[in-house]
Scaffold this active site. Structure first.
Site, PDB file in Angstrom:
ATOM      1  N   TYR A   1       4.063 -11.868  -1.302  1.00 51.81           N
ATOM      2  CA  TYR A   1       4.511 -13.009  -0.217  1.00 51.81           C
ATOM      3  C   TYR A   1       3.974 -12.643   0.950  1.00 51.81           C
ATOM      4  O   TYR A   1       4.105 -11.473   1.476  1.00 51.81           O
ATOM      5  CB  TYR A   1       6.200 -13.424  -0.240  1.00 51.81           C
ATOM      6  CG  TYR A   1       7.049 -12.201  -0.190  1.00 51.81           C
ATOM      7  CD1 TYR A   1       7.461 -11.277  -0.811  1.00 51.81           C
ATOM      8  CD2 TYR A   1       7.555 -11.887   1.284  1.00 51.81           C
ATOM      9  CE1 TYR A   1       8.257 -10.242  -0.842  1.00 51.81           C
ATOM     10  CE2 TYR A   1       8.498 -11.090   1.267  1.00 51.81           C
ATOM     11  CZ  TYR A   1       9.102  -9.959   0.602  1.00 51.81           C
ATOM     12  OH  TYR A   1       9.647  -9.079   0.591  1.00 51.81           O
ATOM     13  N   PRO A   2       3.963 -13.646   1.778  1.00 49.22           N
ATOM     14  CA  PRO A   2       3.528 -13.359   3.152  1.00 49.22           C
ATOM     15  C   PRO A   2       4.611 -13.429   4.247  1.00 49.22           C
ATOM     16  O   PRO A   2       5.669 -14.170   3.996  1.00 49.22           O
ATOM     17  CB  PRO A   2       2.408 -14.486   3.431  1.00 49.22           C
ATOM     18  CG  PRO A   2       2.783 -15.422   2.868  1.00 49.22           C
ATOM     19  CD  PRO A   2       3.440 -15.088   1.449  1.00 49.22           C
TER      20      PRO A   2
ATOM     21  N   GLN B   1       6.342  -0.537  -2.411  1.00 40.38           N
ATOM     22  CA  GLN B   1       5.928  -1.670  -1.464  1.00 40.38           C
ATOM     23  C   GLN B   1       4.555  -1.338  -0.855  1.00 40.38           C
ATOM     24  O   GLN B   1       4.029  -0.044  -0.668  1.00 40.38           O
ATOM     25  CB  GLN B   1       6.892  -1.874  -0.627  1.00 40.38           C
ATOM     26  CG  GLN B   1       6.451  -1.591   1.072  1.00 40.38           C
ATOM     27  CD  GLN B   1       6.595  -0.166   1.447  1.00 40.38           C
ATOM     28  OE1 GLN B   1       6.483   0.779   0.732  1.00 40.38           O
ATOM     29  NE2 GLN B   1       6.801   0.080   2.706  1.00 40.38           N
TER      30      GLN B   1
ATOM     31  N   SER C   1      14.767  -8.304   9.210  1.00 42.91           N
ATOM     32  CA  SER C   1      14.528  -9.392   8.517  1.00 42.91           C
ATOM     33  C   SER C   1      15.690 -10.465   8.894  1.00 42.91           C
ATOM     34  O   SER C   1      15.157 -11.744   9.168  1.00 42.91           O
ATOM     35  CB  SER C   1      14.491  -9.078   7.084  1.00 42.91           C
ATOM     36  OG  SER C   1      13.857  -8.253   6.682  1.00 42.91           O
TER      37      SER C   1
HETATM   38  O1  76R Z   1       5.656   2.998   5.396  1.00 41.37           O
HETATM   39  C1  76R Z   1       6.807   3.545   5.332  1.00 41.37           C
HETATM   40  O2  76R Z   1       7.454   3.641   4.428  1.00 41.37           O
HETATM   41  C2  76R Z   1       7.546   3.852   6.877  1.00 41.37           C
HETATM   42  C3  76R Z   1       8.597   2.934   7.100  1.00 41.37           C
HETATM   43  C4  76R Z   1       8.300   1.539   6.829  1.00 41.37           C
HETATM   44  C5  76R Z   1       7.382   0.830   7.584  1.00 41.37           C
HETATM   45  C6  76R Z   1       6.866   1.101   8.727  1.00 41.37           C
HETATM   46  C7  76R Z   1       8.703   0.827   5.967  1.00 41.37           C
HETATM   47  C8  76R Z   1       9.506   1.002   4.361  1.00 41.37           C
HETATM   48  N1  76R Z   1       8.101  -0.460   6.221  1.00 41.37           N
HETATM   49  C9  76R Z   1       7.505  -0.392   7.315  1.00 41.37           C
HETATM   50  C10 76R Z   1       6.636  -1.776   7.667  1.00 41.37           C
HETATM   51 MN1  76R Z   1       8.802  -2.316   4.939  1.00 41.37          MN
HETATM   52  N2  76R Z   1       8.889  -3.966   3.707  1.00 41.37           N
HETATM   53  C11 76R Z   1       8.853  -5.132   4.175  1.00 41.37           C
HETATM   54  C12 76R Z   1       9.212  -5.998   3.164  1.00 41.37           C
HETATM   55  O3  76R Z   1      11.494  -9.250   2.419  1.00 41.37           O
HETATM   56  C13 76R Z   1      11.653  -8.709   3.685  1.00 41.37           C
HETATM   57  O4  76R Z   1      12.845  -8.767   4.323  1.00 41.37           O
HETATM   58  C14 76R Z   1      10.620  -7.926   4.233  1.00 41.37           C
HETATM   59  C15 76R Z   1       9.562  -7.465   3.401  1.00 41.37           C
HETATM   60  C16 76R Z   1       9.722  -5.435   2.121  1.00 41.37           C
HETATM   61  C17 76R Z   1      10.282  -5.733   0.863  1.00 41.37           C
HETATM   62  C18 76R Z   1       9.568  -3.898   2.444  1.00 41.37           C
HETATM   63  C19 76R Z   1       9.877  -2.896   1.777  1.00 41.37           C
HETATM   64  N3  76R Z   1       7.510  -3.357   6.204  1.00 41.37           N
HETATM   65  C20 76R Z   1       6.761  -2.872   7.560  1.00 41.37           C
HETATM   66  C21 76R Z   1       6.151  -4.094   7.981  1.00 41.37           C
HETATM   67  C22 76R Z   1       5.289  -4.041   9.005  1.00 41.37           C
HETATM   68  C23 76R Z   1       5.872  -3.958  10.600  1.00 41.37           C
HETATM   69  C24 76R Z   1       4.729  -3.771  11.579  1.00 41.37           C
HETATM   70  O5  76R Z   1       4.201  -2.743  11.424  1.00 41.37           O
HETATM   71  O6  76R Z   1       5.152  -4.324  12.640  1.00 41.37           O
HETATM   72  C25 76R Z   1       6.476  -5.184   7.197  1.00 41.37           C
HETATM   73  C26 76R Z   1       6.338  -6.660   7.570  1.00 41.37           C
HETATM   74  C27 76R Z   1       7.681  -4.794   6.212  1.00 41.37           C
HETATM   75  C28 76R Z   1       8.269  -5.593   5.556  1.00 41.37           C
HETATM   76  N4  76R Z   1       9.701  -1.074   3.365  1.00 41.37           N
HETATM   77  C29 76R Z   1       9.643   0.405   3.677  1.00 41.37           C
HETATM   78  C30 76R Z   1       9.967  -1.301   2.315  1.00 41.37           C
HETATM   79  C31 76R Z   1      10.197  -0.249   1.523  1.00 41.37           C
HETATM   80  C32 76R Z   1      10.865  -0.489  -0.049  1.00 41.37           C
HETATM   81  C33 76R Z   1      10.266   0.856   2.602  1.00 41.37           C
HETATM   82  C34 76R Z   1      10.708   2.351   2.128  1.00 41.37           C
HETATM   83  C35 76R Z   1       9.535   2.874   1.677  1.00 41.37           C
HETATM   84  C36 76R Z   1       9.376   4.195   1.026  1.00 41.37           C
HETATM   85  O7  76R Z   1       9.432   5.123   2.024  1.00 41.37           O
HETATM   86  O8  76R Z   1       9.830   4.487  -0.213  1.00 41.37           O
END
Ligand code: 76R
Length: 281
Positions: A177-178, A217, A255
């Site tokens: 999803y975007p 992810q 979120s």
């Molecule tokens: O990359 C990393 O693991 C470092 C921490 C991290 C960042 C920087 C991280 C961890 N995310 C990051 C960035 Mn994420 N993520 C989402 C969604 O549905 C929703 O509410 C949001 C959709 C999910 C499900 C998800 C999962 N993340 C981001 C960004 C970019 C923001 C920017 O750069 O401005 C978005 C849009 C976003 C959205 N995120 C994690 C996860 C999961 C499961 C993790 C933990 C990963 C791990 O270390 O195992």
């Protein structure tokens, strides 16, 4: 001020459609047009299956670095293809190969999303990681502290490689999803200082880490390339984990206050030939 320095740019750099760092990414979804399928002769249909099987084979010589096929649930699409490569034309060639095959009228694209892999500016550097431990009360002289910092330092290169040159995990479920971070007067992500955004993203990451081993992810960036700011690709060991993680994250401030989402696509991973069989093509 953002956390990561901008990518290296030199004035005499050669113009190129390839990236300094990372891969081009495309998600494309197709629907089977039954009328077009009925109109095909058995020979053309067999040839079309062979052609599409060829283009969607990740082992094909010249295939994109990553290519994954899935069968999509619901009316929005029947078939999903996700591809990543340094060269956007290698990815586009697959789309053109499918379109110009004998199944070109049968497989109608219904949705696509163009993005790039990236290392988010919120991924903590080793220094930021160490500062955070100290803010939480750890003593930098402690052996435990040193071991944790060293551990992070050792893991970081592999974690960053996975962010920009990702391996697709061996999970059977894929969700796409975007999303955007909103710019409403009452909640404008882009008006927050880096420190505040960073803190919110740290809370987000902490909630994500709880799904380690269940959900993997990939965040790909799409500002300037598509209608939303990021593409979220989630792979799950089971569909229930996809529901659980997305629900859990709705409560993260990043979120709850600042995110908005586009359409969701949920699919089940298979090879192209298995997918065509399943779709009765
Ligand atoms: O990359 C990393 O693991 C470092 C921490 C991290 C960042 C920087 C991280 C961890 N995310 C990051 C960035 Mn994420 N993520 C989402 C969604 O549905 C929703 O509410 C949001 C959709 C999910 C499900 C998800 C999962 N993340 C981001 C960004 C970019 C923001 C920017 O750069 O401005 C978005 C849009 C976003 C959205 N995120 C994690 C996860 C999961 C499961 C993790 C933990 C990963 C791990 O270390 O195992």
């Amino acid at each position: 001020m953002s956390g990561r320095p901008p990518m290296p740019q030199t004035p005499d750099e050669e113009p190129s459609i390839k990236l300094h760092e990372g891969w081009h990414c495309l998600h494309v979804y197709y629907r089977v047009n039954q009328q077009a399928l009925n109109a095909l002769s058995p020979e053309d249909r067999a040839q079309g299956r062979e052609e599409v099987g060829h283009w969607l084979n990740p082992e094909r010589e010249g295939a994109p670095e990553r290519l994954q096929v899935s069968v999509t649930s619901g009316h929005r699409a029947d078939l999903g293809v996700m591809m990543m490569d340094p060269d956007p034309l290698v990815i586009d060639a697959v789309c053109q190969g499918v379109r110009s095959s004998k199944l070109g009228t049968v497989l109608e694209p219904t949705y696509s999303f163009v993005s790039l892999t990236e290392i988010s500016e919120y991924v903590p550097t080793v220094e930021q990681f160490s500062e955070k431990l100290q803010r939480e009360g750890a003593n930098p002289e402690d052996d435990m502290f040193k071991a944790r910092v060293r551990g992070y330092e050792q893991r970081l290169p592999a974690m960053n490689k996975q962010r920009i040159y990702p391996d697709i995990p061996p999970y059977p479920v894929v969700c796409f999803y975007p999303m955007n971070k909103i710019r409403d007067p009452h909640a404008n992500w882009y008006d927050l200082p880096f420190s505040a955004r960073s803190e919110l993203m740290a809370e987000h990451a902490t909630s994500g880490i709880k799904f380690a081993g269940k959900v993997s992810q990939l965040i790909t960036a799409s500002t300037g390339l598509d209608d939303w700011e990021w593409g979220v690709t989630l792979w799950g060991r089971n569909p229930a984990y996809i529901k659980d993680i997305v629900y859990t994250m709705r409560f993260d401030k990043a979120s709850a206050r600042y995110a908005e989402f586009g359409p969701f696509y949920i699919g089940y991973v298979m090879s192209a030939s298995e997918a065509l069989e399943h779709l009765r093509v």
